[in-house]
Scaffold this motif. Structure first.
Motif, PDB file in Angstrom:
ATOM      1  N   ARG A  96      93.681 -12.350  71.631  1.00  0.00           N
ATOM      2  CA  ARG A  96      93.377 -11.005  72.362  1.00  0.00           C
ATOM      3  C   ARG A  96      94.076 -10.200  71.986  1.00  0.00           C
ATOM      4  O   ARG A  96      93.541  -8.750  71.821  1.00  0.00           O
ATOM      5  CB  ARG A  96      92.441 -11.791  74.155  1.00  0.00           C
ATOM      6  N   ILE A  97      95.754 -10.580  72.566  1.00  0.00           N
ATOM      7  CA  ILE A  97      96.354  -9.253  72.277  1.00  0.00           C
ATOM      8  C   ILE A  97      96.828  -9.051  71.286  1.00  0.00           C
ATOM      9  O   ILE A  97      96.668  -8.116  70.946  1.00  0.00           O
ATOM     10  CB  ILE A  97      98.404 -10.050  72.934  1.00  0.00           C
ATOM     11  N   GLN A  98      96.508  -9.566  70.019  1.00  0.00           N
ATOM     12  CA  GLN A  98      96.814  -9.582  68.906  1.00  0.00           C
ATOM     13  C   GLN A  98      95.338  -8.385  68.545  1.00  0.00           C
ATOM     14  O   GLN A  98      95.523  -7.184  67.444  1.00  0.00           O
ATOM     15  CB  GLN A  98      96.585 -10.719  67.845  1.00  0.00           C
ATOM     16  N   ARG A  99      94.108  -8.430  68.522  1.00  0.00           N
ATOM     17  CA  ARG A  99      93.173  -7.940  68.389  1.00  0.00           C
ATOM     18  C   ARG A  99      92.867  -7.085  69.411  1.00  0.00           C
ATOM     19  O   ARG A  99      93.315  -5.252  68.778  1.00  0.00           O
ATOM     20  CB  ARG A  99      91.799  -8.517  68.785  1.00  0.00           C
ATOM     21  N   GLU A 100      93.529  -6.267  70.511  1.00  0.00           N
ATOM     22  CA  GLU A 100      94.043  -4.904  71.291  1.00  0.00           C
ATOM     23  C   GLU A 100      94.646  -4.578  70.298  1.00  0.00           C
ATOM     24  O   GLU A 100      94.742  -3.100  70.047  1.00  0.00           O
ATOM     25  CB  GLU A 100      94.547  -5.735  72.579  1.00  0.00           C
ATOM     26  N   ALA A 101      95.623  -5.112  69.759  1.00  0.00           N
ATOM     27  CA  ALA A 101      96.772  -4.620  68.910  1.00  0.00           C
ATOM     28  C   ALA A 101      96.043  -3.802  67.768  1.00  0.00           C
ATOM     29  O   ALA A 101      96.369  -2.837  67.236  1.00  0.00           O
ATOM     30  CB  ALA A 101      97.990  -5.202  69.046  1.00  0.00           C
ATOM     31  N   GLU A 102      95.711  -4.200  66.885  1.00  0.00           N
ATOM     32  CA  GLU A 102      95.073  -4.064  65.780  1.00  0.00           C
ATOM     33  C   GLU A 102      93.801  -3.013  66.450  1.00  0.00           C
ATOM     34  O   GLU A 102      93.999  -2.037  65.338  1.00  0.00           O
ATOM     35  CB  GLU A 102      94.022  -5.070  65.126  1.00  0.00           C
ATOM     36  N   ARG A 103      92.811  -3.411  67.182  1.00  0.00           N
ATOM     37  CA  ARG A 103      92.171  -1.362  67.988  1.00  0.00           C
ATOM     38  C   ARG A 103      93.181  -0.254  67.897  1.00  0.00           C
ATOM     39  O   ARG A 103      93.026   0.374  67.251  1.00  0.00           O
ATOM     40  CB  ARG A 103      91.790  -1.973  69.094  1.00  0.00           C
ATOM     41  N   ALA A 104      94.267  -0.866  68.789  1.00  0.00           N
ATOM     42  CA  ALA A 104      94.840   0.441  68.559  1.00  0.00           C
ATOM     43  C   ALA A 104      95.597   0.824  67.242  1.00  0.00           C
ATOM     44  O   ALA A 104      95.985   1.996  67.702  1.00  0.00           O
ATOM     45  CB  ALA A 104      96.017  -0.280  70.002  1.00  0.00           C
ATOM     46  N   ALA A 105      96.655   0.418  66.825  1.00  0.00           N
ATOM     47  CA  ALA A 105      97.070   0.677  65.459  1.00  0.00           C
ATOM     48  C   ALA A 105      95.877   1.200  64.565  1.00  0.00           C
ATOM     49  O   ALA A 105      95.969   1.769  63.500  1.00  0.00           O
ATOM     50  CB  ALA A 105      97.822  -0.887  64.780  1.00  0.00           C
ATOM     51  N   ALA A 106      94.825   1.282  64.843  1.00  0.00           N
ATOM     52  CA  ALA A 106      93.608   1.252  63.294  1.00  0.00           C
ATOM     53  C   ALA A 106      93.478   2.900  63.801  1.00  0.00           C
ATOM     54  O   ALA A 106      93.477   3.199  64.735  1.00  0.00           O
ATOM     55  CB  ALA A 106      92.731   0.070  63.534  1.00  0.00           C
ATOM     56  N   PRO A 107      92.999   2.642  62.658  1.00  0.00           N
ATOM     57  CA  PRO A 107      92.947   4.451  62.984  1.00  0.00           C
ATOM     58  C   PRO A 107      91.282   5.049  63.347  1.00  0.00           C
ATOM     59  O   PRO A 107      90.918   3.954  63.648  1.00  0.00           O
ATOM     60  CB  PRO A 107      92.537   5.266  61.208  1.00  0.00           C
ATOM     61  N   PRO A 108      90.777   6.157  64.276  1.00  0.00           N
ATOM     62  CA  PRO A 108      90.162   6.145  64.818  1.00  0.00           C
ATOM     63  C   PRO A 108      88.547   6.049  64.063  1.00  0.00           C
ATOM     64  O   PRO A 108      88.045   6.964  62.950  1.00  0.00           O
ATOM     65  CB  PRO A 108      89.634   7.445  65.895  1.00  0.00           C
ATOM     66  N   ARG A 109      87.824   5.567  63.949  1.00  0.00           N
ATOM     67  CA  ARG A 109      86.391   6.329  63.721  1.00  0.00           C
ATOM     68  C   ARG A 109      86.047   6.968  64.061  1.00  0.00           C
ATOM     69  O   ARG A 109      85.587   7.450  65.024  1.00  0.00           O
ATOM     70  CB  ARG A 109      85.479   4.414  64.059  1.00  0.00           C
ATOM     71  N   THR A 110      85.539   7.315  62.813  1.00  0.00           N
ATOM     72  CA  THR A 110      84.965   8.749  63.055  1.00  0.00           C
ATOM     73  C   THR A 110      83.276   8.770  62.780  1.00  0.00           C
ATOM     74  O   THR A 110      82.506   7.367  61.842  1.00  0.00           O
ATOM     75  CB  THR A 110      84.984   9.923  61.620  1.00  0.00           C
ATOM     76  N   ARG A 111      82.866   8.716  63.061  1.00  0.00           N
ATOM     77  CA  ARG A 111      81.098   9.313  63.737  1.00  0.00           C
ATOM     78  C   ARG A 111      80.096   9.891  62.955  1.00  0.00           C
ATOM     79  O   ARG A 111      80.421  11.096  63.155  1.00  0.00           O
ATOM     80  CB  ARG A 111      81.041   9.545  65.688  1.00  0.00           C
ATOM     81  N   LYS A 112      79.471   9.659  61.950  1.00  0.00           N
ATOM     82  CA  LYS A 112      78.735  10.197  61.656  1.00  0.00           C
ATOM     83  C   LYS A 112      77.354  10.812  62.692  1.00  0.00           C
ATOM     84  O   LYS A 112      76.912  10.307  62.602  1.00  0.00           O
ATOM     85  CB  LYS A 112      77.394   9.446  60.006  1.00  0.00           C
ATOM     86  N   GLU A 113      77.222  11.556  62.238  1.00  0.00           N
ATOM     87  CA  GLU A 113      76.321  12.700  63.249  1.00  0.00           C
ATOM     88  C   GLU A 113      75.493  12.868  62.077  1.00  0.00           C
ATOM     89  O   GLU A 113      74.705  13.331  61.500  1.00  0.00           O
ATOM     90  CB  GLU A 113      77.398  14.009  63.774  1.00  0.00           C
ATOM     91  N   ARG A 114      74.132  12.862  62.999  1.00  0.00           N
ATOM     92  CA  ARG A 114      72.681  12.892  62.215  1.00  0.00           C
ATOM     93  C   ARG A 114      72.314  14.098  62.602  1.00  0.00           C
ATOM     94  O   ARG A 114      71.836  14.033  63.533  1.00  0.00           O
ATOM     95  CB  ARG A 114      71.617  11.413  62.319  1.00  0.00           C
ATOM     96  N   LYS A 115      72.101  14.933  61.862  1.00  0.00           N
ATOM     97  CA  LYS A 115      71.414  15.727  62.398  1.00  0.00           C
ATOM     98  C   LYS A 115      70.202  16.385  63.012  1.00  0.00           C
ATOM     99  O   LYS A 115      69.821  15.964  61.321  1.00  0.00           O
ATOM    100  CB  LYS A 115      72.522  17.172  62.212  1.00  0.00           C
ATOM    101  N   ALA A 116      69.775  16.922  63.648  1.00  0.00           N
ATOM    102  CA  ALA A 116      68.323  16.976  63.725  1.00  0.00           C
ATOM    103  C   ALA A 116      67.936  18.187  63.525  1.00  0.00           C
ATOM    104  O   ALA A 116      68.647  19.183  63.236  1.00  0.00           O
ATOM    105  CB  ALA A 116      68.044  16.285  65.189  1.00  0.00           C
ATOM    106  N   PRO A 117      66.966  19.061  62.632  1.00  0.00           N
ATOM    107  CA  PRO A 117      66.243  19.907  62.276  1.00  0.00           C
ATOM    108  C   PRO A 117      66.465  20.934  63.212  1.00  0.00           C
ATOM    109  O   PRO A 117      65.919  20.848  64.072  1.00  0.00           O
ATOM    110  CB  PRO A 117      65.003  19.445  61.208  1.00  0.00           C
TER     111      PRO A 117
END
Length: 192
Positions: A96-117
């Motif tokens: 669990r500590i390793q997963r949390e460290a990997e998440r903290a070290a990973a770059p933030p994910r960019t969220r793809k926005e689907r824009k409605a017309p």
């Protein structure tokens, strides 16, 4: 009919040796090992158990200890189980500590926005609709309602790959509530 079978001298000698080597709390395996140490004759615990089974009356004063009967063996089993459980807990904690460290070290994910017309684009697109009733629509035509109500509703009718055409698919999916937006991350976190 009770048939008495005469014991061999070898069996008599083994019984006398068992009586001589016996100490309280011995198991059949302990006795077999003691006999082997004294006579250099390899006996299994099953041979000793057979001698005990055939000569119950004579060996009644020399009871065998059952497998795992001592308090010490039960304590050892319990201690081993506790050590194994502690080791599992520690491995889970480290993972669990390793997963949390990997998440903290990973770059933030960019969220793809689907824009409605835009509303004006939506009105322009709806103006190009073929406007069909539900029973007139084919399997690959958009079922987005444009005008009317109940039985008089007219639908888009543009070609589609699912229920809606690409334009109306974008319009049907909104941003969602905050909990709906967080749901995929929460599922991933709980699955890990």
């Amino acid at each position: 009919m009770n048939v008495h079978v005469k014991r061999s001298e070898k069996t008599n000698a083994r019984i006398e040796l068992i009586k001589e080597l016996y100490t309280p709390g011995m198991s059949a395996l302990d006795i077999a090992n003691a006999v082997a140490a004294r006579t250099h004759e390899q006996l299994s615990r099953m041979v000793i158990m057979g001698i005990y089974a055939r000569n119950r009356a004579e060996l009644a004063e020399y009871p065998l200890r059952a497998w795992g009967e001592t308090k010490q063996s039960a304590k050892l089993k319990r201690d081993r189980r506790h050590r194994e459980n502690d080791a599992k807990r520690e491995r889970r904690r480290l993972a669990r500590i390793q997963r949390e460290a990997e998440r903290a070290a990973a770059p933030p994910r960019t969220r793809k926005e689907r824009k409605a017309p835009e509303p004006s684009e939506a009105q322009a697109y709806d103006a190009t609709a073929t406007l069909k009733r539900l029973f007139e629509l084919g399997a690959r035509e958009c079922r987005w309602p444009i005008t009317g109500s109940k039985a008089d509703t007219l639908f888009c009718g543009h070609p589609s790959t699912g229920v809606y055409c690409a334009h109306h698919q974008l319009r049907s999916v909104g941003k969602g509530t905050i909990s709906e937006q967080r749901a995929p991350n929460d599922l991933r976190r709980h699955a890990a």
